[in-house]
Design an enzyme around this catalytic site. Structure first.
Site, short mmCIF file in Angstrom:
data_model
loop_
_atom_site.label_atom_id
_atom_site.label_comp_id
_atom_site.label_asym_id
_atom_site.label_seq_id
_atom_site.Cartn_x
_atom_site.Cartn_y
_atom_site.Cartn_z
N GLU A 1 -3.46 -15.76 -23.97
CA GLU A 1 -2.20 -15.93 -23.23
C GLU A 1 -1.55 -17.27 -23.54
OE1 GLU A 1 -2.64 -13.90 -19.09
OE2 GLU A 1 -4.48 -15.02 -19.44
N ARG B 1 8.39 -16.81 -16.72
CA ARG B 1 8.47 -15.36 -16.61
C ARG B 1 9.10 -14.86 -15.32
NH1 ARG B 1 2.05 -13.61 -16.31
NH2 ARG B 1 2.56 -11.92 -14.92
N ARG C 1 -7.31 -6.76 -12.17
CA ARG C 1 -6.96 -8.11 -11.74
C ARG C 1 -7.76 -8.44 -10.48
NH1 ARG C 1 -1.38 -6.28 -13.57
NH2 ARG C 1 -0.72 -7.81 -15.10
N ASN D 1 2.50 -11.08 -21.08
CA ASN D 1 3.38 -11.61 -20.03
C ASN D 1 3.35 -13.14 -20.05
OD1 ASN D 1 3.48 -8.94 -19.36
ND2 ASN D 1 2.17 -9.11 -17.56
N ASP D 2 2.14 -13.67 -20.10
CA ASP D 2 2.01 -15.13 -20.15
C ASP D 2 2.24 -15.68 -21.55
OD1 ASP D 2 1.57 -16.18 -17.56
OD2 ASP D 2 -0.34 -15.12 -17.51
N CYS E 1 -2.50 -6.13 -22.98
CA CYS E 1 -2.48 -5.70 -21.58
C CYS E 1 -1.27 -6.23 -20.83
CB CYS E 1 -3.77 -6.08 -20.87
SG CYS E 1 -4.00 -7.85 -20.75
N ARG F 1 -11.34 -8.70 -15.10
CA ARG F 1 -10.88 -10.06 -15.40
C ARG F 1 -11.29 -10.96 -14.25
NH1 ARG F 1 -4.59 -11.41 -15.79
NH2 ARG F 1 -4.63 -11.30 -13.53
N HIS G 1 0.83 -1.21 0.00
CA HIS G 1 0.00 0.00 0.00
C HIS G 1 0.86 1.25 0.00
CE1 HIS G 1 -4.03 -1.39 0.18
NE2 HIS G 1 -3.64 -2.36 0.99
C1 PEP Z 1 -0.43 -11.14 -18.91
O1 PEP Z 1 -0.24 -12.35 -18.75
O2 PEP Z 1 0.12 -10.45 -19.80
C2 PEP Z 1 -1.35 -10.40 -18.01
C3 PEP Z 1 -1.67 -9.15 -18.23
O3 PEP Z 1 -1.83 -11.08 -16.93
P1 PEP Z 1 -0.98 -11.29 -15.57
O4 PEP Z 1 0.27 -10.46 -15.69
O5 PEP Z 1 -1.88 -10.88 -14.46
O6 PEP Z 1 -0.72 -12.78 -15.61
MG MG Z 2 -1.56 -13.47 -17.46
#
Ligand code: PEP
Ligand code: MG
Length: 594
Positions: free
Chosen positions: A437, A471, A302, A460-461, A508, A338, A195
């Site tokens: 993803e 990752r 999220r 990211n995934d 995203c 999500r 926080h």
């Molecule tokens: C992603 O996987 O790119 C994503 C935005 O989800 P997270 O980072 O929460 O897995």
């Molecule tokens: Mg993800």
């Protein structure tokens, strides 16, 4: 005249530089003395504890109002969470049971319960979840303080200072940082998603956390520099270093001022192509910051983070409150909620999820939700209820096959029928989208898009699964390359397929927040870029500095190259020549990192 000075490395969680004198924050030290009381005093002790709970509740309610008036409603939310912890009788019962069972003072009982929960939270792998122990610690510290009124905090002065503390409990952070006289923050503990970090970022206070033992190295009145951009703290810096940092600070402040100006400007490329900067958030408190930085919607909420604010499973009402709060604050911009992405490594104690040998490939995200229907239905009901706001959208994480989409739609319809029967209003046309993803979903996106309203690419995934690179594993981080030509071909295919179907596609993942990658995505035709709010001004500025047509051709050429490095060098060179202004800020940013 070189004086003794110390440089410490930590985690920079809120960028910027502050120079000033130290104020060391006091902390509650829980007793380590087990004081046994006679049996006839037990009831009195329990009364004492209950009074403390009552007084703490009253205090928190009061602080909540003060913080709401000073900092805004979004920062008062944390106190709602604390009131909920206090009102949840199970915590007080646990302490009372311990007092009765072991015939001990309330202080000792609180101390034991506190230690127990801190240990439980400490075992969690997810950093954000681990951070939530501070909420509980915060509440218990307050109750503890009320047991010992004589030990209340000394009165604080109002002069400008750099706050140094072991850790800042969430409410302390809101009170102390909200006063307006804190120039910077340096903590022994903490992480990116605490926080304090979120609050410091939104109040624009430079902060470095995770410094381990800075509280042991400074005393009140010492001069220190907090460099939140580079995650460094310098204690008693000599004049030459002070000068260097003052000039770095000026450069950073100018850069920030310049960037912030872009939040008011149109989101359009030089040749008039409209794009949409969106924010990825984890807390409702982040909405205002995101909007002030130029976000035109919340591209990713999220929702699993709702679980962190409580020690129990959130109810439909808990979910609903959070969603409607975000939707109202962001209105009329869209909010993509999500559904929970938990399971595997994102473990949550209240869900008793089994450890899996290969969590990234296990029962996570939509797989978890479809196996835990009642949890999923609760969430769907809450999202539907919040959808009367008309800016709410649903997003399903980590879809792998068509059947999952069918299943979600079937469940969604069932829940809609249920709500209609109960006479609960909702938006019957709540838009539905999936996250791309998993590579299998990526290559099937031309079919998937027929079943949904939009897709959001979670790079990211997607990178982790497509390039087979964990990752979060430092050992293979060198292979985690967003500009890998195979990945770029895949991204181009996804974006083109969705656009041919005349539907919306967002990126995203972190890629959207990297200036060079954002340009490549623009070249592929992407319009929706969702990212951590603090990166929005920078990306907006880059995209505003170029012509989409030129970028499109440039990216086409880049796709003929064979390695990520070749692609990066080619793109950088071309952009530097054609749009030197787009890179001006990149140079400055890199300068900041020196
Ligand atoms: C992603 O996987 O790119 C994503 C935005 O989800 P997270 O980072 O929460 O897995
Ligand atoms: Mg993800």
């Amino acid at each position: 005249m070189a004086s003794e000075y110390i440089r410490l490395r930590g985690i920079g969680v809120s960028p910027g530089i502050a120079l000033g004198s130290v104020r060391l924050a006091e902390r509650v030290v829980f007793t380590s003395r087990k004081e046994i009381i006679p049996p006839e005093e037990i009831d009195k002790e329990i009364d004492r504890l209950r009074r403390s709970f009552q007084e703490t509740k009253r205090d928190i309610a009061e602080i909540k109002n003060q913080v709401r008036d000073k900092l805004g409603k979004e920062h008062a939310f944390i106190f709602e969470a604390h009131l909920l912890i206090l009102e949840d009788n199970s915590l007080r019962n646990e302490i009372e049971n311990l007092i009765r069972k072991e015939q001990v003072r309330a202080e000792w009982a609180i101390s034991r319960i506190h230690d127990h929960y801190m240990k439980v939270f400490e075992t969690l792998e997810d950093e954000y979840f681990r951070q939530r122990r501070f909420d509980l610690s915060d509440v218990l510290s307050k109750v503890y303080r009320h047991l010992q009124p004589y030990a209340r905090e000394a009165k604080e002065d109002d002069t400008e200072k750099i706050l140094v503390a072991h850790e800042l409990l969430p409410s302390e952070a809101a009170i102390k940082l909200g006063k307006g006289n804190i120039l910077g923050v340096a903590l022994d503990m903490g992480g990116q998603t605490s926080h304090t970090a979120i609050l410091a970022r939104s109040l624009n206070i430079p902060a470095v956390v995770g410094l381990r033992d800075i509280t042991k190295k400074v005393k009140d009145g010492d001069v220190i520099i907090v460099d939140g951009t580079d995650g460094e703290v310098i204690i008693n810096p000599p004049l030459a270093i002070r000068k260097e940092f003052i000039s770095k600070k000026k450069k950073y402040d100018d850069y920030l001022r310049e960037l912030r100006k872009t939040s008011k400007l149109a989101s359009e490329t030089l040749d008039g192509v409209r794009f949409f900067p969106l924010a990825n958030i984890e807390l409702p408190e982040e909405v205002s910051l995101a909007l002030s930085l130029g976000a035109e919607g919340i591209g990713l909420f999220r929702s699993e983070f709702i679980y962190l604010r409580r020690t129990t499973i959130p109810s439909e009402e808990d979910h609903y409150q959070v969603y409607s709060q975000i939707a109202k604050k962001a209105f009329p911009f869209p909010v993509y909620i999500r559904t929970i992405d938990i399971g595997g490594e994102k473990n949550i104690p209240q869900l008793n999820i089994e450890r899996e040998p290969n969590p990234a490939l296990g029962l996570r995200a939509i797989r978890f939700s479809l196996k835990n229907r009642s949890i999923f239905r609760t969430q769907l009901r809450a999202v539907l209820k919040a959808s009367i706001q008309k800016n709410v959208r649903l997003l399903i994480p980590m879809v792998t096959e068509m059947e999952e989409i069918e299943e979600v739609k079937w469940l969604l319809n069932e829940v809609k029928t249920e709500l209609t029967r109960e006479g609960v209003p909702f938006d019957p046309n709540l838009p539905l989208g999936v996250m791309i993803e998993v590579p299998a979903a990526a290559t099937l996106v031309d079919e998937m898009i027929k079943e949904v309203d939009y897709v959001s690419i979670g790079t990211n995934d997607l990178i982790q699964y497509y390039l087979a690179v964990d990752r979060s594993n430092e050992l293979v981080a060198y292979l985690y390359k967003p500009l890998h030509p195979s990945l770029l071909r895949l991204l181009k295919w996804i974006i083109t397929s969705v656009q041919e179907a005349e539907k919306e596609v967002t990126v995203c993942g972190e890629m959207a927040a990297d200036p060079l990658c954002a340009l490549v995505l623009l070249g592929f035709g992407l319009r929706h870029f969702s990212m951590n709010p603090i990166f929005i001004p920078r990306i907006k500025k880059v995209l505003r500095s170029v012509e989409r047509e030129y970028i499109k051709e440039m990216v086409e050429e880049a796709l003929k190259l064979r390695t990520a490095q070749e692609i990066e060098e080619f793109l950088l060179e071309r952009i530097l020549v054609k749009y030197p202004q787009a890179f001006l800020m990149r140079e400055i940013t890199e300068g900041n990192r020196l």
